[in-house]
Enzyme design. Structure first.
Site, PDB file in Angstrom:
ATOM      1  N   ASP A 289      -5.999  -7.196   4.418  1.00  0.00           N
ATOM      2  CA  ASP A 289      -7.154  -6.626   3.719  1.00  0.00           C
ATOM      3  C   ASP A 289      -8.006  -7.757   3.147  1.00  0.00           C
ATOM      4  O   ASP A 289      -9.223  -7.806   3.339  1.00  0.00           O
ATOM      5  CB  ASP A 289      -6.661  -5.698   2.599  1.00  0.00           C
ATOM      6  CG  ASP A 289      -7.812  -5.121   1.795  1.00  0.00           C
ATOM      7  OD1 ASP A 289      -8.774  -4.635   2.413  1.00  0.00           O
ATOM      8  OD2 ASP A 289      -7.762  -5.175   0.551  1.00  0.00           O
TER       9      ASP A 289
ATOM     10  N   ASP B 273      -1.881 -18.634   1.405  1.00  0.00           N
ATOM     11  CA  ASP B 273      -2.830 -19.389   0.574  1.00  0.00           C
ATOM     12  C   ASP B 273      -3.556 -20.453   1.392  1.00  0.00           C
ATOM     13  O   ASP B 273      -4.784 -20.566   1.350  1.00  0.00           O
ATOM     14  CB  ASP B 273      -2.145 -19.971  -0.677  1.00  0.00           C
ATOM     15  CG  ASP B 273      -0.859 -20.725  -0.373  1.00  0.00           C
ATOM     16  OD1 ASP B 273      -0.406 -20.718   0.784  1.00  0.00           O
ATOM     17  OD2 ASP B 273      -0.302 -21.339  -1.315  1.00  0.00           O
TER      18      ASP B 273
ATOM     19  N   ASP C  99     -11.797  -9.481   4.789  1.00  0.00           N
ATOM     20  CA  ASP C  99     -13.061  -9.554   4.038  1.00  0.00           C
ATOM     21  C   ASP C  99     -13.536 -10.998   3.941  1.00  0.00           C
ATOM     22  O   ASP C  99     -14.733 -11.282   4.051  1.00  0.00           O
ATOM     23  CB  ASP C  99     -12.902  -8.997   2.609  1.00  0.00           C
ATOM     24  CG  ASP C  99     -13.293  -7.520   2.506  1.00  0.00           C
ATOM     25  OD1 ASP C  99     -13.051  -6.787   3.483  1.00  0.00           O
ATOM     26  OD2 ASP C  99     -13.829  -7.117   1.459  1.00  0.00           O
TER      27      ASP C  99
ATOM     28  N   LYS D 176       3.983 -15.223   3.248  1.00  0.00           N
ATOM     29  CA  LYS D 176       4.232 -16.025   2.044  1.00  0.00           C
ATOM     30  C   LYS D 176       5.741 -16.267   1.987  1.00  0.00           C
ATOM     31  O   LYS D 176       6.423 -15.926   1.013  1.00  0.00           O
ATOM     32  CB  LYS D 176       3.701 -15.265   0.811  1.00  0.00           C
ATOM     33  CG  LYS D 176       3.733 -16.052  -0.497  1.00  0.00           C
ATOM     34  CD  LYS D 176       2.762 -17.228  -0.549  1.00  0.00           C
ATOM     35  CE  LYS D 176       2.922 -17.991  -1.853  1.00  0.00           C
ATOM     36  NZ  LYS D 176       2.128 -19.235  -1.881  1.00  0.00           N
TER      37      LYS D 176
ATOM     38  N   TYR E 225       0.819  -1.211   0.000  1.00  0.00           N
ATOM     39  CA  TYR E 225       0.000   0.000   0.000  1.00  0.00           C
ATOM     40  C   TYR E 225       0.858   1.268   0.000  1.00  0.00           C
ATOM     41  O   TYR E 225       0.418   2.310  -0.481  1.00  0.00           O
ATOM     42  CB  TYR E 225      -0.901   0.036   1.241  1.00  0.00           C
ATOM     43  CG  TYR E 225      -2.173  -0.747   1.107  1.00  0.00           C
ATOM     44  CD1 TYR E 225      -2.154  -2.113   0.898  1.00  0.00           C
ATOM     45  CD2 TYR E 225      -3.412  -0.119   1.207  1.00  0.00           C
ATOM     46  CE1 TYR E 225      -3.329  -2.834   0.797  1.00  0.00           C
ATOM     47  CE2 TYR E 225      -4.589  -0.833   1.115  1.00  0.00           C
ATOM     48  CZ  TYR E 225      -4.542  -2.185   0.903  1.00  0.00           C
ATOM     49  OH  TYR E 225      -5.718  -2.890   0.807  1.00  0.00           O
TER      50      TYR E 225
HETATM   51  C1  IPM Z   1     -10.346  -1.586   3.899  1.00  0.00           C
HETATM   52  C2  IPM Z   1     -10.585  -1.027   2.526  1.00  0.00           C
HETATM   53  C3  IPM Z   1      -9.470  -0.053   2.188  1.00  0.00           C
HETATM   54  C4  IPM Z   1      -8.166  -0.823   2.226  1.00  0.00           C
HETATM   55  C5  IPM Z   1      -9.626   0.680   0.857  1.00  0.00           C
HETATM   56  C6  IPM Z   1     -10.951   1.402   0.759  1.00  0.00           C
HETATM   57  C7  IPM Z   1      -8.487   1.638   0.607  1.00  0.00           C
HETATM   58  O1  IPM Z   1     -10.700  -2.045   1.597  1.00  0.00           O
HETATM   59  O2  IPM Z   1     -10.286  -0.806   4.860  1.00  0.00           O
HETATM   60  O3  IPM Z   1     -10.232  -2.800   4.039  1.00  0.00           O
HETATM   61  O4  IPM Z   1      -7.813  -1.496   1.249  1.00  0.00           O
HETATM   62  O5  IPM Z   1      -7.479  -0.758   3.255  1.00  0.00           O
HETATM   63 MN    MN Z   2     -10.689  -4.031   2.479  1.00  0.00          MN
END
Ligand code: IPM
Ligand code: MN
Length: 365
Positions: free
Chosen positions: A246, A222, A250, A190, A140
């Site tokens: 990240d 993975d 999710d 990794k 990032y």
């Molecule tokens: C998160 C989001 C952010 C990230 C984006 C919106 C920049 O996906 O907070 O997980 O990737 O950190």
């Molecule tokens: Mn995210």
């Protein structure tokens, strides 16, 4: 005591969900904390009004607050803007300026929402994970980055970079939070391919020596992605770098049943930064149907990690569970016919009522 809270509602469903969270925050802190809330622009709407995704006034006021609470940023109408104007650039800039490097993302499989998860109940049972996502390094922020012509072909590149101190500090956070939980840390990397992961693993092993009471294991990203959905209860604290965190956090939303449920707190810097992990959800924005529980649970984290109000934090978390147990569901959570569909605003009110009800009922807990 006063709590100066900068609220950055942002784009999409951000304003709707933060409104409910602030409402709950006001109610639970009444008489205990003087809550000073200031709303400030960030993201796509800030680009539209001020030409920048993080206007200087927003930045300065955030830096002068006790905590910063963000809704969400982004949306398809901003996707083609140059990088300096992208809503996400504003988010990364505020994260960096506030300095928090450890993003705590709890993911808990609530029994009441078992039907919302595609995973079988016996797989979900007992899943309660705390992700510690490194937030200020890796791909990032790594330099160099950009686009270039290389041998006559257009190329895009980023760099996953970590220094020893960056790994050490986030590892310490992971081991410390593990001490308050089931005392197990899974470090995800990794290391079979990436040098940056080999360093990551080496440093985490070194830091672990200061926490002999905490068990450390390593997993490759993975297979960890697979184990998250096949054996989620085998994780306690997960520490990992920015991009892996990240993606995996999710994925972990599948345990809770909806991305709308997950809160986060970023600690370790000058000023803690709070944001639900769901995005701006432009498809449902402005309809009053978004799930505010991730934002409301984030408000609980503000009380826990900034205001030192553990009891009030728990009262919010327990109220969320009580409302779910009573069968009320926002659209993302509704599965069965006997569940009551509620709006964003109603969900906020129901949480408030559940808090009041718990207050008036004497408990010995
Ligand atoms: C998160 C989001 C952010 C990230 C984006 C919106 C920049 O996906 O907070 O997980 O990737 O950190
Ligand atoms: Mn995210």
């Amino acid at each position: 005591m006063t709590l100066k809270l900068a609220v950055l509602p942002g784009d999409g469903i951000g304003p709707e969900v933060t409104r409910q969270a602030v409402r709950v925050l006001r109610a639970v802190t009444e008489g205990k904390l003087e809550l000073q809330v200031e709303e400030l622009p960030i993201g796509g709407n800030a680009v539209k009004k001020f030409g920048a995704p993080l206007p200087d006034e927003t930045l300065q006021k955030c830096l002068a607050s006790d905590a910063v609470f963000l809704g969400a940023v982004g949306g398809p109408e901003f996707d083609s803007l140059p990088r300096a104007q992208k809503p996400e650039t504003g988010l990364l800039a505020i994260r960096k300026a506030l300095g928090g490097f450890a993003n705590l993302r709890p993911a808990v499989a609530y029994g009441a929402l078992a039907a919302c998860s595609p995973l079988r109940p016996e797989v979900l049972r007992g899943a309660d994970i705390l992700f510690v996502r490194e937030l200020l390094g890796g791909a990032y922020f790594g330099e160099p980055r950009g686009f270039a012509q290389r041998d006559g072909v257009e190329t895009g590149f980023n760099n996953m970079v970590y220094s020893v101190p960056e790994i050490e500090r986030v590892a310490h956070v992971a081991f410390q939070v593990a001490r308050g939980r089931r005392k197990k840390v899974t470090s995800i990397d990794k290391a079979n391919v990436l040098e940056v992961s080999q360093l990551w693993r080496r440093v985490v092993i070194e830091v672990a020596k200061q926490y002999p009471d905490v068990t450390l294991e390593h997993q490759l990203v993975d297979s960890a992605a697979m184990r998250l959905v096949t054996a989620p209860a085998s994780f306690d604290v997960v520490v990992t770098e920015n991009l892996f965190g990240d993606i995996l956090s999710d994925e972990a939303a599948a345990l809770t049943g909806s991305l709308g449920m997950l809160p986060s707190a970023t600690v370790g810097g000058k000023i803690n930064f709070y944001e639900p992990i769901h995005g701006s959800a432009p498809d449902i924005a402005g309809k009053g149907i978004a799930n505010p529980l991730g934002a409301i649970a984030t408000a609980a984290m503000i009380l826990r990690y900034t205001a030192n109000c553990e009891q009030e934090a728990r009262s919010i978390e327990q109220a969320i569970l009580a409302v779910l147990d009573s069968g009320c569901r926002t659209a993302d959570l509704k599965r069965a016919a006997n569940e009551r569909l509620v709006s964003t605003e109603e969900m906020g009110r129901l949480v408030l009522e559940a808090i009041d009800k718990a207050k008036s009922r004497p408990t010995h807990a």
